[in-house]
Scaffold this motif. Structure first.
Motif, PDB file in Angstrom:
ATOM      1  N   PHE A  33       0.803  -1.221   0.000  1.00  0.00           N
ATOM      2  CA  PHE A  33       0.000   0.000   0.000  1.00  0.00           C
ATOM      3  C   PHE A  33       0.841   1.280   0.000  1.00  0.00           C
ATOM      4  N   ASP A  34       1.674   1.466   1.000  1.00  0.00           N
ATOM      5  CA  ASP A  34       2.474   2.700   1.082  1.00  0.00           C
ATOM      6  C   ASP A  34       3.430   2.826  -0.101  1.00  0.00           C
ATOM      7  N   GLU A  35       4.084   1.724  -0.441  1.00  0.00           N
ATOM      8  CA  GLU A  35       5.033   1.727  -1.558  1.00  0.00           C
ATOM      9  C   GLU A  35       4.320   2.043  -2.880  1.00  0.00           C
ATOM     10  N   ALA A  36       3.113   1.483  -3.068  1.00  0.00           N
ATOM     11  CA  ALA A  36       2.364   1.732  -4.301  1.00  0.00           C
ATOM     12  C   ALA A  36       1.930   3.193  -4.395  1.00  0.00           C
ATOM     13  N   ILE A  37       1.514   3.768  -3.279  1.00  0.00           N
ATOM     14  CA  ILE A  37       1.144   5.194  -3.287  1.00  0.00           C
ATOM     15  C   ILE A  37       2.346   6.030  -3.712  1.00  0.00           C
ATOM     16  N   THR A  91       5.252   9.167  -7.811  1.00  0.00           N
ATOM     17  CA  THR A  91       6.504   9.426  -8.521  1.00  0.00           C
ATOM     18  C   THR A  91       6.335   9.245 -10.023  1.00  0.00           C
ATOM     19  N   VAL A  92       5.782   8.122 -10.449  1.00  0.00           N
ATOM     20  CA  VAL A  92       5.706   7.808 -11.874  1.00  0.00           C
ATOM     21  C   VAL A  92       4.773   8.762 -12.608  1.00  0.00           C
ATOM     22  N   LEU A  93       3.593   9.027 -12.056  1.00  0.00           N
ATOM     23  CA  LEU A  93       2.603   9.845 -12.759  1.00  0.00           C
ATOM     24  C   LEU A  93       2.626  11.312 -12.352  1.00  0.00           C
ATOM     25  N   GLY A  94       3.465  11.651 -11.396  1.00  0.00           N
ATOM     26  CA  GLY A  94       3.432  13.028 -10.897  1.00  0.00           C
ATOM     27  C   GLY A  94       2.102  13.297 -10.197  1.00  0.00           C
ATOM     28  N   ALA A  95       1.531  12.261  -9.598  1.00  0.00           N
ATOM     29  CA  ALA A  95       0.207  12.347  -8.980  1.00  0.00           C
ATOM     30  C   ALA A  95       0.300  12.869  -7.553  1.00  0.00           C
ATOM     31  N   PHE A  96      -0.859  13.251  -7.027  1.00  0.00           N
ATOM     32  CA  PHE A  96      -0.951  13.612  -5.621  1.00  0.00           C
ATOM     33  C   PHE A  96      -2.150  12.883  -5.019  1.00  0.00           C
ATOM     34  N   THR A  97      -2.128  12.729  -3.709  1.00  0.00           N
ATOM     35  CA  THR A  97      -3.172  11.994  -3.017  1.00  0.00           C
ATOM     36  C   THR A  97      -4.321  12.928  -2.669  1.00  0.00           C
ATOM     37  N   VAL A  98      -5.516  12.565  -3.126  1.00  0.00           N
ATOM     38  CA  VAL A  98      -6.728  13.327  -2.844  1.00  0.00           C
ATOM     39  C   VAL A  98      -7.342  12.856  -1.527  1.00  0.00           C
ATOM     40  N   LEU A 118      -5.668   8.832  -5.982  1.00  0.00           N
ATOM     41  CA  LEU A 118      -4.612   9.680  -6.526  1.00  0.00           C
ATOM     42  C   LEU A 118      -5.051  10.245  -7.869  1.00  0.00           C
ATOM     43  N   THR A 119      -4.608  11.465  -8.152  1.00  0.00           N
ATOM     44  CA  THR A 119      -4.879  12.068  -9.448  1.00  0.00           C
ATOM     45  C   THR A 119      -3.680  12.886  -9.883  1.00  0.00           C
ATOM     46  N   SER A 165       6.246   3.441 -26.775  1.00  0.00           N
ATOM     47  CA  SER A 165       5.850   3.089 -25.413  1.00  0.00           C
ATOM     48  C   SER A 165       7.021   2.613 -24.566  1.00  0.00           C
ATOM     49  N   ILE A 166       6.981   3.011 -23.293  1.00  0.00           N
ATOM     50  CA  ILE A 166       7.946   2.545 -22.305  1.00  0.00           C
ATOM     51  C   ILE A 166       7.134   1.937 -21.166  1.00  0.00           C
ATOM     52  N   TYR A 167       7.475   0.691 -20.807  1.00  0.00           N
ATOM     53  CA  TYR A 167       6.708  -0.068 -19.808  1.00  0.00           C
ATOM     54  C   TYR A 167       7.468  -0.164 -18.484  1.00  0.00           C
ATOM     55  N   TYR A 168       6.681  -0.155 -17.404  1.00  0.00           N
ATOM     56  CA  TYR A 168       7.202  -0.276 -16.049  1.00  0.00           C
ATOM     57  C   TYR A 168       6.324  -1.255 -15.270  1.00  0.00           C
ATOM     58  N   GLU A 169       6.851  -1.795 -14.165  1.00  0.00           N
ATOM     59  CA  GLU A 169       6.050  -2.607 -13.251  1.00  0.00           C
ATOM     60  C   GLU A 169       5.935  -1.887 -11.918  1.00  0.00           C
ATOM     61  N   ASP A 170       4.688  -1.811 -11.425  1.00  0.00           N
ATOM     62  CA  ASP A 170       4.478  -1.184 -10.113  1.00  0.00           C
ATOM     63  C   ASP A 170       4.886  -2.165  -9.005  1.00  0.00           C
ATOM     64  N   PRO A 171       4.816  -1.767  -7.739  1.00  0.00           N
ATOM     65  CA  PRO A 171       5.279  -2.646  -6.656  1.00  0.00           C
ATOM     66  C   PRO A 171       4.567  -3.993  -6.568  1.00  0.00           C
ATOM     67  N   ASP A 172       3.378  -4.114  -7.156  1.00  0.00           N
ATOM     68  CA  ASP A 172       2.646  -5.376  -7.150  1.00  0.00           C
ATOM     69  C   ASP A 172       2.831  -6.163  -8.437  1.00  0.00           C
TER      70      ASP A 172
END
Length: 196
Positions: free
Chosen positions: A33-37, A42-49, A58-59, A125-132
């Motif tokens: 959870f924390d790592e994914a947030i 970081t990846v999307l430049g998102a912030f937590t709503v 996140l958006t 396209s550039i692909y990444y894997e999230d923490p899960d």
């Protein structure tokens, strides 16, 4: 007309097909959870709503949330899980090749490396894997409009190789910085250039 300028729809019969105005969000279950947030911020430049102990919204734009993360207990991931039916990946489009490659460099500096990079023809396209282990595609469209894409697709190139050709994002970034036109770097590969 509604107060925001949208057309008021009063035709509610079953013969009318209404298409969604947009894809609003994706909800992912996460055992990290924390790592994914942190990763999506970081990846999307998102912030937590919104965030609780079990859920985070996140958006990165005007939408109330683009990614929601729901905490779940850890489970063992097996290689054969990749072959099961379900979500393959989530794609996010950037406005330009420069933005995509700038993001690649920013993520690399933060220790986030891509799993692969490919010019699919329709997209670069550039692909990444999230923490899960969920696959995330960061891309830029190779065509300015749908007509250009349809013309290329009808050429037979996509049928010959629907996956595309691998590329080195750092090499592409250096070529862009050296002054190569973005349109040349995005040029979809023709049938004779596609690698099977």
């Amino acid at each position: 007309m509604t107060s925001d300028g949208a057309t008021l729809t009063r035709t509610l019969d079953a013969s009318t097909t209404f298409r969604p105005a947009k894809l609003a969000h994706v909800v992912l279950r996460t055992a990290h959870f924390d790592e994914a947030i942190d990763w999506y911020q970081t990846v999307l430049g998102a912030f937590t709503v919104f965030r609780s102990d079990a859920l985070a919204f996140l958006t990165y734009d005007e939408e109330h949330h683009r990614i929601a993360l729901a905490a779940v207990p850890p489970v063992e991931r097996r290689p054969e899980d990749r072959a099961r039916p379900g979500l393959e990946h989530i794609g996010f489009t950037y406005a330009s090749l420069g933005e995509l490659l700038g993001t690649f460099r920013r993520l690399r500096a933060a220790g986030i490396e891509p799993t692969w990079a490919v010019n699919h023809g329709p997209t670069t396209s550039i692909y990444y894997e999230d923490p899960d282990g969920n696959e995330i595609e960061l891309q830029v469209d190779n065509f300015a409009d749908l007509q250009g894409l349809l013309g290329w697709a009808s050429s037979g190139a996509f049928a010959i190789n629907p996956i595309g050709t691998l590329f080195d994002p750092e090499d592409l970034a250096r070529r862009l910085e050296a002054g190569a036109p973005e349109a040349d770097l995005l040029h979809p590969l023709g049938p004779d250039q596609m690698q099977p």
